[in-house]
Design a protein around this motif. Sequence first.
Motif, short mmCIF file in Angstrom:
data_model
loop_
_atom_site.label_atom_id
_atom_site.label_comp_id
_atom_site.label_asym_id
_atom_site.label_seq_id
_atom_site.Cartn_x
_atom_site.Cartn_y
_atom_site.Cartn_z
N MET A 263 -8.31 -42.67 -75.80
CA MET A 263 -9.75 -42.82 -76.05
C MET A 263 -10.17 -42.05 -77.29
N ASP A 264 -9.57 -40.88 -77.49
CA ASP A 264 -9.95 -40.01 -78.60
C ASP A 264 -9.52 -40.58 -79.94
N PRO B 8 -5.87 -43.51 -71.15
CA PRO B 8 -5.62 -42.06 -71.23
C PRO B 8 -6.63 -41.40 -72.17
N GLU B 9 -6.96 -40.15 -71.88
CA GLU B 9 -7.94 -39.43 -72.69
C GLU B 9 -7.52 -39.35 -74.15
N GLN C 187 -15.71 -31.53 -70.01
CA GLN C 187 -15.20 -31.16 -71.33
C GLN C 187 -15.99 -31.88 -72.41
N HIS D 50 -17.65 -41.45 -75.54
CA HIS D 50 -16.36 -41.73 -74.90
C HIS D 50 -15.37 -40.58 -75.04
N ARG D 51 -15.69 -39.60 -75.89
CA ARG D 51 -14.80 -38.45 -76.06
C ARG D 51 -15.07 -37.34 -75.05
N SER E 193 -13.97 -33.09 -78.90
CA SER E 193 -12.93 -32.35 -79.61
C SER E 193 -13.25 -32.25 -81.10
N ILE F 212 -15.33 -35.76 -71.34
CA ILE F 212 -14.61 -35.95 -70.08
C ILE F 212 -15.53 -35.59 -68.94
N THR G 163 -19.73 -44.54 -68.08
CA THR G 163 -20.07 -44.12 -69.43
C THR G 163 -21.55 -43.82 -69.59
N LYS H 120 -22.33 -40.12 -69.73
CA LYS H 120 -21.99 -39.47 -70.99
C LYS H 120 -22.99 -39.84 -72.08
#
Length: 324
Positions: A160-161, A156-157, A250, A291-292, A253, A294, A300, A303
């Motif tokens: 990962m965060d 789940p996101e 996205q 990895h943060r 964060s 989306i 990967t 990203k």
Amino acid sequence: MNDLLSKIRQNTENVIIGKEHITELLLAALAAGGHVLLEDVPGTGKTVLAKSLARSMDFAFGRIQFTPDLLPSDVTGLSYYNQEKGTFVFKEGPVFTNLLLADEINRATPRTQSSLLECMGEGQVTVDGTTRTLEEPFFVIATQNPVETLGCYPLPEAQMDRFLMRISMGSLSVQEERRMIDRYIHDAPLTSIGPVCTKEEIVRLQKECRNIYVHTDLRDYIVNLVQATRKYTAGTGAGTDSGAGAGITQGVSPRGTLALLRASQGYALVQGREFVVPEDIKAVAVPVLAHRMIAESAYTQQKESVIYGLLNSISLPTEDWTKP
């Protein structure tokens, strides 16, 4: 390098061959008080690296082998009725430890994976309305197989965060693989190493990490780098000449901003400095930020290419980075 970190690194390298930079990143995450996700195909040494680090410190060690039938209570613990005492008793789960190896974490269902969220984010466990604090230090090393591997679920996101870094092990060179054969042909190096530090020393190290100086210009650089990831929307590819940002929906964060700060401080400490330099930020930027993000695709590499592009495009002023 900090003497304590140097001893841990040397002890780990008695087992692991050719992964010096990976070991440095792990130690930086440990010093920063974060958690690490090791990702690669089976057989690349993820579990051995985690065990080597655990054996190098006088830590309570716990391991969870994640499987599709694993339940959240198998991770955090549960309350059961004790007939002799006539009351409910809490049985601690494997998370009540100092170093937790979450092996093949993405083979469990998202529901079970998410049972680690509170543990990793807040250092505590809440079961049946009662919150229990985990002992410091608490360090999670999770291993993960690529999403395309049979029997795997995507993390789940939010999970990962919670990882400070996501690190890919990579493969060995011809020379390194030959050295591995020579080292393992008669011995099992993992069983021969012991602790070189105590958990109290690691707690002091983590406090020391918070005092690593970060110049105001580098603080601005960290913010500008994270802000730039948020400019990527699906199909824009803004910020790079190659359009590598296409499919990014996205950016990073605010938790990622603090993660980059802490990881940079940790990496500077691993390098034996009392202040952060731009090379520290660049060394940890991809493991901390990629990895943060989306994206429409689970790959990967897409990203990572975005972060590499931003590192090459955002300028840094030339300064004396030492503490005034």
